[in-house]
Write a protein that holds these residues in place. Structure first.
Motif, PDB file in Angstrom:
ATOM      1  N   ARG A  89       0.921  -1.073  -0.011  1.00  0.00           N
ATOM      2  CA  ARG A  89      -0.072  -0.010  -0.264  1.00  0.00           C
ATOM      3  C   ARG A  89       0.701   1.083   0.073  1.00  0.00           C
ATOM      4  O   ARG A  89       0.524   2.337   0.467  1.00  0.00           O
ATOM      5  CB  ARG A  89      -0.889   0.060   1.237  1.00  0.00           C
ATOM      6  N   THR A  90       2.160   0.951  -0.617  1.00  0.00           N
ATOM      7  CA  THR A  90       2.999   2.131  -0.506  1.00  0.00           C
ATOM      8  C   THR A  90       2.939   3.320  -1.490  1.00  0.00           C
ATOM      9  O   THR A  90       3.284   4.280  -1.476  1.00  0.00           O
ATOM     10  CB  THR A  90       4.564   1.530  -0.807  1.00  0.00           C
ATOM     11  N   GLY A  91       2.095   3.012  -2.430  1.00  0.00           N
ATOM     12  CA  GLY A  91       1.698   3.823  -3.674  1.00  0.00           C
ATOM     13  C   GLY A  91       2.971   3.784  -4.927  1.00  0.00           C
ATOM     14  O   GLY A  91       2.941   4.380  -5.639  1.00  0.00           O
ATOM     15  N   ARG A  92       3.720   2.640  -4.520  1.00  0.00           N
ATOM     16  CA  ARG A  92       5.226   2.527  -5.421  1.00  0.00           C
ATOM     17  C   ARG A  92       5.023   1.045  -5.656  1.00  0.00           C
ATOM     18  O   ARG A  92       4.730   0.353  -4.722  1.00  0.00           O
ATOM     19  CB  ARG A  92       6.332   3.211  -4.844  1.00  0.00           C
ATOM     20  N   PRO A  93       5.734   0.687  -6.822  1.00  0.00           N
ATOM     21  CA  PRO A  93       5.943  -0.687  -7.182  1.00  0.00           C
ATOM     22  C   PRO A  93       6.763  -1.121  -6.257  1.00  0.00           C
ATOM     23  O   PRO A  93       7.703  -0.574  -5.870  1.00  0.00           O
ATOM     24  CB  PRO A  93       6.348  -0.557  -8.480  1.00  0.00           C
ATOM     25  N   VAL A  94       6.706  -2.502  -5.637  1.00  0.00           N
ATOM     26  CA  VAL A  94       7.741  -3.166  -4.808  1.00  0.00           C
ATOM     27  C   VAL A  94       7.842  -4.562  -5.674  1.00  0.00           C
ATOM     28  O   VAL A  94       7.117  -5.270  -5.721  1.00  0.00           O
ATOM     29  CB  VAL A  94       7.062  -3.184  -3.569  1.00  0.00           C
ATOM     30  N   THR A  95       9.089  -4.792  -5.653  1.00  0.00           N
ATOM     31  CA  THR A  95       9.723  -6.191  -6.062  1.00  0.00           C
ATOM     32  C   THR A  95      10.256  -6.960  -4.897  1.00  0.00           C
ATOM     33  O   THR A  95      10.822  -6.421  -3.853  1.00  0.00           O
ATOM     34  CB  THR A  95      11.080  -6.108  -7.226  1.00  0.00           C
TER      35      THR A  95
END
Length: 133
Positions: A89-95
């Motif tokens: 739910r960071t608002g950014r892509p996470v790998t």
């Protein structure tokens, strides 16, 4: 209207129980609005990456906020731990990475930051990277 809501809830429940399927935040919100718990039975606040050691959002949750993460840097989980479920739910892509060093020789997958809920990862997550949008 009732048939539409019931059909939608049934469809969300089937999708939520599908292993490895990431349920969008809007879908889980819809399911909760009518009293059904969808895939996201854990809690994860807006702006956070939440990781659980067991599938189905079970166990002691680890929470990471953008303020405490170096963007585009490998963040290993504490030694001896791993995650089987996550919510981005960071608002950014996470790998997420199977490797604790974010090595691409093991399994890895990128999840959108718009509200991705993953009740069962296809591998043990041992590290992650948060990317610029």
């Amino acid at each position: 209207m009732r048939k539409t809501v019931t059909a939608s809830v049934l469809a969300l429940t089937v999708v939520a129980l599908t292993p490895g399927y990431a349920v969008p935040a809007k879908a889980t919100g819809t399911a909760r609005a009518v009293g059904v718990v969808a895939a996201s039975s854990g809690t994860c606040a807006s702006g956070e990456l939440c990781l659980w050691p067991k599938e189905g959002y079970k166990g002691a949750k680890q929470t990471y906020e953008l303020a405490g993460i170096d963007i585009e840097s490998c963040v290993p989980l504490p030694a001896g731990t791993s995650a089987q479920a996550l919510a981005n739910r960071t608002g950014r892509p996470v790998t997420t990475y199977q490797s604790a060093e974010c090595a691409e020789t093991g399994e890895f997958e990128t999840y959108p930051g718009s509200g991705t809920w993953l009740p069962k990862s296809p591998y043990r997550v041992r590290a992650f990277k948060v990317w610029e949008s």
